[in-house]
Design a protein around this motif. Structure first.
Motif, PDB file in Angstrom:
ATOM      1  N   ILE A 168       0.837  -1.203   0.000  1.00 34.70           N
ATOM      2  CA  ILE A 168       0.000   0.000   0.000  1.00 34.70           C
ATOM      3  C   ILE A 168       0.872   1.254   0.000  1.00 34.70           C
ATOM      4  CG2 ILE A 168      -1.659   1.347   1.359  1.00 34.70           C
ATOM      5  CD1 ILE A 168      -2.739  -1.406   2.372  1.00 34.70           C
ATOM      6  N   LEU A 169       1.880   1.281   0.863  1.00 30.84           N
ATOM      7  CA  LEU A 169       2.783   2.429   0.913  1.00 30.84           C
ATOM      8  C   LEU A 169       3.535   2.602  -0.397  1.00 30.84           C
ATOM      9  CD1 LEU A 169       4.540   2.711   4.398  1.00 30.84           C
ATOM     10  CD2 LEU A 169       3.262   4.454   3.160  1.00 30.84           C
ATOM     11  N   THR A 170       3.946   1.496  -0.986  1.00 30.89           N
ATOM     12  CA  THR A 170       4.685   1.559  -2.245  1.00 30.89           C
ATOM     13  C   THR A 170       3.823   2.144  -3.361  1.00 30.89           C
ATOM     14  OG1 THR A 170       6.041  -0.344  -1.640  1.00 30.89           O
ATOM     15  CG2 THR A 170       5.902   0.196  -3.976  1.00 30.89           C
ATOM     16  N   GLY A 171       2.576   1.683  -3.458  1.00 31.42           N
ATOM     17  CA  GLY A 171       1.677   2.230  -4.467  1.00 31.42           C
ATOM     18  C   GLY A 171       1.418   3.708  -4.241  1.00 31.42           C
ATOM     19  N   MET A 172       1.275   4.084  -3.002  1.00 32.36           N
ATOM     20  CA  MET A 172       1.052   5.485  -2.656  1.00 32.36           C
ATOM     21  C   MET A 172       2.247   6.343  -3.054  1.00 32.36           C
ATOM     22  SD  MET A 172       0.697   6.992   1.202  1.00 32.36           S
ATOM     23  CE  MET A 172       0.630   8.737   1.538  1.00 32.36           C
ATOM     24  N   LEU A 173       3.452   5.901  -2.672  1.00 37.74           N
ATOM     25  CA  LEU A 173       4.656   6.681  -2.943  1.00 37.74           C
ATOM     26  C   LEU A 173       4.930   6.788  -4.439  1.00 37.74           C
ATOM     27  CD1 LEU A 173       6.943   5.371  -0.072  1.00 37.74           C
ATOM     28  CD2 LEU A 173       6.190   7.731  -0.394  1.00 37.74           C
ATOM     29  N   LYS A 174       4.778   5.687  -5.165  1.00 41.01           N
ATOM     30  CA  LYS A 174       5.019   5.731  -6.604  1.00 41.01           C
ATOM     31  C   LYS A 174       4.030   6.663  -7.292  1.00 41.01           C
ATOM     32  CE  LYS A 174       6.172   3.088 -10.656  1.00 41.01           C
ATOM     33  NZ  LYS A 174       6.881   1.897 -11.134  1.00 41.01           N
ATOM     34  N   SER A 175       2.760   6.588  -6.914  1.00 42.89           N
ATOM     35  CA  SER A 175       1.736   7.445  -7.508  1.00 42.89           C
ATOM     36  C   SER A 175       2.013   8.913  -7.241  1.00 42.89           C
ATOM     37  CB  SER A 175       0.358   7.059  -6.974  1.00 42.89           C
ATOM     38  OG  SER A 175       0.048   5.714  -7.264  1.00 42.89           O
ATOM     39  N   LEU A 176       2.322   9.254  -5.995  1.00 37.74           N
ATOM     40  CA  LEU A 176       2.565  10.648  -5.631  1.00 37.74           C
ATOM     41  C   LEU A 176       3.844  11.179  -6.261  1.00 37.74           C
ATOM     42  CD1 LEU A 176       1.518  10.625  -1.870  1.00 37.74           C
ATOM     43  CD2 LEU A 176       0.269  11.616  -3.797  1.00 37.74           C
ATOM     44  N   ALA A 177       4.853  10.331  -6.370  1.00 42.37           N
ATOM     45  CA  ALA A 177       6.100  10.751  -7.005  1.00 42.37           C
ATOM     46  C   ALA A 177       5.868  11.079  -8.476  1.00 42.37           C
ATOM     47  CB  ALA A 177       7.161   9.661  -6.860  1.00 42.37           C
ATOM     48  N   LEU A 178       5.105  10.242  -9.164  1.00 43.69           N
ATOM     49  CA  LEU A 178       4.828  10.469 -10.582  1.00 43.69           C
ATOM     50  C   LEU A 178       3.897  11.661 -10.799  1.00 43.69           C
ATOM     51  CD1 LEU A 178       4.365   6.770 -11.763  1.00 43.69           C
ATOM     52  CD2 LEU A 178       6.298   8.277 -12.272  1.00 43.69           C
ATOM     53  N   ALA A 179       2.943  11.848  -9.879  1.00 46.71           N
ATOM     54  CA  ALA A 179       1.985  12.948 -10.017  1.00 46.71           C
ATOM     55  C   ALA A 179       2.585  14.294  -9.646  1.00 46.71           C
ATOM     56  CB  ALA A 179       0.750  12.676  -9.154  1.00 46.71           C
TER      57      ALA A 179
END
Length: 216
Positions: A168-179
């Motif tokens: 969950i944290l990984t998906g969150m961090l990757k999404s926010l980094a890309l956005a």
């Protein structure tokens, strides 16, 4: 894997053919799980169609969350769908609002792939996310991974004790980094033994975590 296309042109034709049209004419209540349920119904109904058209008639219906839900359900259900064409009135504005959801889609797609990997591989891949601009520190003595997403906002702290929480944290961090939302995150991940994971719960939790930074 379904592709989402925004289209400002009127009519029910796409690529020179008339396509089935899904009219959104009733609200969806219950957050992202409810959007997934609606998307699941659409994917099941039009599973044999390669291209469908989505036309939203509701002002309080998030076409962006629905597009994300369509992508998720099309990945999980058997179907031959290749493209969902979303009709929009103002293409530049719609594209601007949709871009953060593209980042979220990429983050979820990445985690869905990790869900099929071993715990050892999951933690290995997490420790290699520096290409996103994350600062990563591996604490081999204490079996921890520390990740930092630099941003302009006040720093928020998150901790993962299990494999599911790490995903969950990984998906969150990757999404926010890309956005590139400006979010500042510090995360501590404990390397835990493999256990059964609930992919649907993980997907929904990623969306819930990222939602405060994106407009619906």
């Amino acid at each position: 894997m379904i592709e989402i296309v925004l289209d400002q042109n009127e009519g029910d034709t796409f690529l020179n053919e008339i396509r089935p049209v899904v009219e959104i004419n009733e609200p969806v209540c219950g957050g992202f799980p409810a959007y997934r349920q609606k998307a699941r119904e659409v994917v099941e109904k039009y599973a044999l169609e390669k291209i469908i058209i989505i036309r939203n008639q509701m002002s309080d219906f998030s076409i962006n969350f629905f597009a994300l839900a369509l992508f998720v359900e099309a990945c999980l259900l058997p179907n031959g769908m290749e493209c969902a064409v979303i009709k929009v009135k103002d293409y530049p504005q719609a594209l601007s609002l949709y871009k953060p959801f593209v980042a979220l889609t990429i983050g979820i797609k990445y985690v869905m792939r990790l869900c099929a990997e071993s715990a050892a591989m999951i933690y290995k891949e997490i420790s290699e996310l520096g290409y996103l601009g994350l600062e990563i520190k591996n604490d081999y003595l204490n079996n921890k991974i520390f990740l930092t997403l630099p941003g302009k906002e006040e720093v928020r702290f998150f901790k993962a004790e299990t494999v599911s929480e790490a995903l969950i944290l990984t998906g969150m961090l990757k999404s926010l980094a890309l956005a590139q939302t400006g979010a500042a995150i510090r995360a501590e991940i404990n390397i835990a033994p493999a256990v059964a994971i609930d992919e649907n719960l993980i997907i929904n939790q990623i969306v819930e975590r990222v939602s405060p930074w994106i407009k619906p």
